[in-house]
Design an enzyme around this catalytic site. Structure first.
Site, PDB file in Angstrom:
ATOM      1  N   LYS A  89     -13.760 -25.839 -46.304  1.00 43.20           N
ATOM      2  CA  LYS A  89     -13.059 -25.644 -47.577  1.00 43.20           C
ATOM      3  C   LYS A  89     -12.285 -26.913 -47.980  1.00 43.20           C
ATOM      4  O   LYS A  89     -12.233 -27.256 -49.156  1.00 43.20           O
ATOM      5  CB  LYS A  89     -12.120 -24.433 -47.499  1.00 43.20           C
ATOM      6  CG  LYS A  89     -12.837 -23.094 -47.320  1.00 43.20           C
ATOM      7  CD  LYS A  89     -13.801 -22.774 -48.447  1.00 43.20           C
ATOM      8  CE  LYS A  89     -14.307 -21.344 -48.393  1.00 43.20           C
ATOM      9  NZ  LYS A  89     -15.269 -21.032 -49.469  1.00 43.20           N
ATOM     10  N   TYR A 131     -14.159 -22.955 -41.103  1.00 39.96           N
ATOM     11  CA  TYR A 131     -13.863 -22.514 -42.477  1.00 39.96           C
ATOM     12  C   TYR A 131     -12.889 -23.478 -43.146  1.00 39.96           C
ATOM     13  O   TYR A 131     -13.097 -23.917 -44.280  1.00 39.96           O
ATOM     14  CB  TYR A 131     -13.285 -21.097 -42.418  1.00 39.96           C
ATOM     15  CG  TYR A 131     -13.090 -20.414 -43.743  1.00 39.96           C
ATOM     16  CD1 TYR A 131     -14.152 -19.751 -44.364  1.00 39.96           C
ATOM     17  CD2 TYR A 131     -11.845 -20.402 -44.368  1.00 39.96           C
ATOM     18  CE1 TYR A 131     -13.977 -19.093 -45.575  1.00 39.96           C
ATOM     19  CE2 TYR A 131     -11.661 -19.747 -45.578  1.00 39.96           C
ATOM     20  CZ  TYR A 131     -12.726 -19.096 -46.182  1.00 39.96           C
ATOM     21  OH  TYR A 131     -12.533 -18.450 -47.380  1.00 39.96           O
TER      22      TYR A 131
HETATM   23  P1  NAD Z   1     -18.111 -11.432 -49.770  1.00 40.24           P
HETATM   24  O1  NAD Z   1     -18.508 -11.336 -48.333  1.00 40.24           O
HETATM   25  O2  NAD Z   1     -17.714 -10.210 -50.509  1.00 40.24           O
HETATM   26  O3  NAD Z   1     -19.253 -12.146 -50.598  1.00 40.24           O
HETATM   27  C1  NAD Z   1     -19.929 -13.267 -50.099  1.00 40.24           C
HETATM   28  C2  NAD Z   1     -21.212 -13.442 -50.863  1.00 40.24           C
HETATM   29  O4  NAD Z   1     -21.915 -14.556 -50.301  1.00 40.24           O
HETATM   30  C3  NAD Z   1     -22.152 -12.232 -50.763  1.00 40.24           C
HETATM   31  O5  NAD Z   1     -22.825 -12.059 -51.991  1.00 40.24           O
HETATM   32  C4  NAD Z   1     -23.128 -12.662 -49.670  1.00 40.24           C
HETATM   33  O6  NAD Z   1     -24.385 -12.013 -49.749  1.00 40.24           O
HETATM   34  C5  NAD Z   1     -23.236 -14.132 -50.010  1.00 40.24           C
HETATM   35  N1  NAD Z   1     -23.779 -14.944 -48.932  1.00 40.24           N
HETATM   36  C6  NAD Z   1     -23.397 -15.008 -47.642  1.00 40.24           C
HETATM   37  N2  NAD Z   1     -24.187 -15.863 -46.971  1.00 40.24           N
HETATM   38  C7  NAD Z   1     -25.072 -16.341 -47.863  1.00 40.24           C
HETATM   39  C8  NAD Z   1     -26.162 -17.248 -47.774  1.00 40.24           C
HETATM   40  N3  NAD Z   1     -26.510 -17.839 -46.623  1.00 40.24           N
HETATM   41  N4  NAD Z   1     -26.880 -17.490 -48.902  1.00 40.24           N
HETATM   42  C9  NAD Z   1     -26.567 -16.887 -50.063  1.00 40.24           C
HETATM   43  N5  NAD Z   1     -25.561 -16.022 -50.207  1.00 40.24           N
HETATM   44  C10 NAD Z   1     -24.832 -15.752 -49.101  1.00 40.24           C
HETATM   45  O7  NAD Z   1     -16.964 -12.519 -49.797  1.00 40.24           O
HETATM   46  P2  NAD Z   1     -15.841 -12.913 -50.877  1.00 40.24           P
HETATM   47  O8  NAD Z   1     -14.534 -12.573 -50.294  1.00 40.24           O
HETATM   48  O9  NAD Z   1     -16.206 -12.429 -52.226  1.00 40.24           O
HETATM   49  O10 NAD Z   1     -15.969 -14.495 -50.800  1.00 40.24           O
HETATM   50  C11 NAD Z   1     -16.511 -15.287 -51.838  1.00 40.24           C
HETATM   51  C12 NAD Z   1     -15.984 -16.700 -51.693  1.00 40.24           C
HETATM   52  O11 NAD Z   1     -14.566 -16.699 -51.846  1.00 40.24           O
HETATM   53  C13 NAD Z   1     -16.263 -17.340 -50.310  1.00 40.24           C
HETATM   54  O12 NAD Z   1     -16.601 -18.693 -50.477  1.00 40.24           O
HETATM   55  C14 NAD Z   1     -14.931 -17.179 -49.603  1.00 40.24           C
HETATM   56  O13 NAD Z   1     -14.757 -18.160 -48.610  1.00 40.24           O
HETATM   57  C15 NAD Z   1     -13.970 -17.365 -50.764  1.00 40.24           C
HETATM   58  N6  NAD Z   1     -12.639 -16.820 -50.524  1.00 40.24           N
HETATM   59  C16 NAD Z   1     -12.454 -15.505 -50.273  1.00 40.24           C
HETATM   60  C17 NAD Z   1     -11.157 -15.043 -50.062  1.00 40.24           C
HETATM   61  C18 NAD Z   1     -10.871 -13.600 -49.782  1.00 40.24           C
HETATM   62  O14 NAD Z   1      -9.732 -13.306 -49.421  1.00 40.24           O
HETATM   63  N7  NAD Z   1     -11.810 -12.695 -49.950  1.00 40.24           N
HETATM   64  C19 NAD Z   1     -10.073 -15.914 -50.098  1.00 40.24           C
HETATM   65  C20 NAD Z   1     -10.302 -17.248 -50.356  1.00 40.24           C
HETATM   66  C21 NAD Z   1     -11.595 -17.691 -50.581  1.00 40.24           C
END
Ligand code: NAD
Length: 260
Positions: free
Chosen positions: A159, A155
């Site tokens: 990133k 990850y």
């Molecule tokens: P989440 O799990 O709620 O959503 C992830 C989304 O990605 C979902 O819609 C899922 O269906 C989709 N997805 C997963 N694999 C996929 C694939 N192979 N093809 C197409 N879609 C796919 O997660 P989130 O927390 O909303 O994360 C969204 C982004 O934000 C990610 O890139 C994550 O790394 C980043 N992020 C999240 C956080 C956090 O604390 N939640 C912090 C920093 C960064």
């Protein structure tokens, strides 16, 4: 300004991506949703966003780990909306394990979904953006694009890579009316994090509340989760004309985590 433009938000059936898709729709932007989930629930979300904001909303189930499907997502959007103005590379997955036992297939999947999909989508849409002299590329990385934590090798690598990709693209398209920026959120309470809370509580033998307080928010100076709506507002701002001079930036919205 954003009315009647089009935006692809990858991974927008849940969490941050869904919040970003809703925020663009509220500006009158036509939206392409992408991600996994139950067909009937996704259709409900799609129809609800379209009805609430009077915009066109498509759903494409492209698997972001499959380059041909990523290109198909760009093709479908251009066919239906005539142009792709904004992309938000948001799809992401996580796996937590020590390096010695990190499953190879998880490494490959995380790099494919969190990094390579952005490369393939950017590559597919830049020619059209250049031809029209406008484009906004917004990548969702993480505080883990700027700093590291143990057990998250894939990850953190993906990133950091996304920020490097974003800077490079920003330089290449700087004179074409296109910007490319990365948003670096701290912890946001989405399904991705809910799962981590449960996993870490089990792994460390502590309560979910302790995981949140002592593990997740221990680095965030502001002891609160970042809100999806805050990130969505930032993504919308990056797509406006007022953000034309912002490019190649990695913008932390992390409650002060990466200040340490
Ligand atoms: P989440 O799990 O709620 O959503 C992830 C989304 O990605 C979902 O819609 C899922 O269906 C989709 N997805 C997963 N694999 C996929 C694939 N192979 N093809 C197409 N879609 C796919 O997660 P989130 O927390 O909303 O994360 C969204 C982004 O934000 C990610 O890139 C994550 O790394 C980043 N992020 C999240 C956080 C956090 O604390 N939640 C912090 C920093 C960064």
């Amino acid at each position: 300004m954003l009315k009647d433009r089009s935006v692809i938000v990858t991974g927008s059936t849940s969490g941050i991506g869904l919040g970003i898709a809703r925020a663009f729709a509220a500006q009158g932007t036509h939206v392409v949703l992408n991600g996994f989930g139950k067909a009937e629930e996704i259709e409900q979300i799609r129809a609800e966003i379209a009805r609430t904001h009077g915009v066109k909303v498509l759903y494409d189930p492209a698997d972001m780990s499959k380059p041909e499907q990523v290109r198909g997502l760009a093709r479908l959007t251009a066919e239906v909306f005539g142009h792709v103005d904004i992309i938000v590379n948001n799809a992401g997955v996580q796996h937590v394990a020590p390096i010695e036992s990190f499953p190879d297939e998880k490494w490959d999947a995380i790099v494919a979904i969190n990094l390579s999909s952005a490369y393939h989508l950017i590559k597919a849409v830049v020619p059209g953006m250049k031809a029209r002299g406008f484009g906004r590329i917004i990548n969702v990385a993480s505080a883990h694009g700027l700093t590291a934590s143990p057990f998250k090798s894939a990850y953190v690598a993906a990133k950091h890579g996304l920020i490097g990709l974003s800077k490079t693209v920003a330089l290449e398209v700087a004179n074409d009316g296109i910007t490319c920026n990365t948003i670096c959120p701290g912890y946001v309470k989405t399904p991705l994090v809910e799962q981590q809370i449960a996993d870490q509580a089990k792994a460390h033998g502590i309560s979910p509340e302790q995981v949140v307080r002592d593990v997740m928010l221990s680095h965030q100076a502001r002891k609160a989760f970042v809100q999806v709506e805050e990130l969505a507002a930032l993504a919308v701002f990056l797509a406006t004309d007022q953000a034309a001079s912002m490019t190649g930036s990695a913008i932390a919205m992390d409650g002060g985590w990466t200040l340490h």
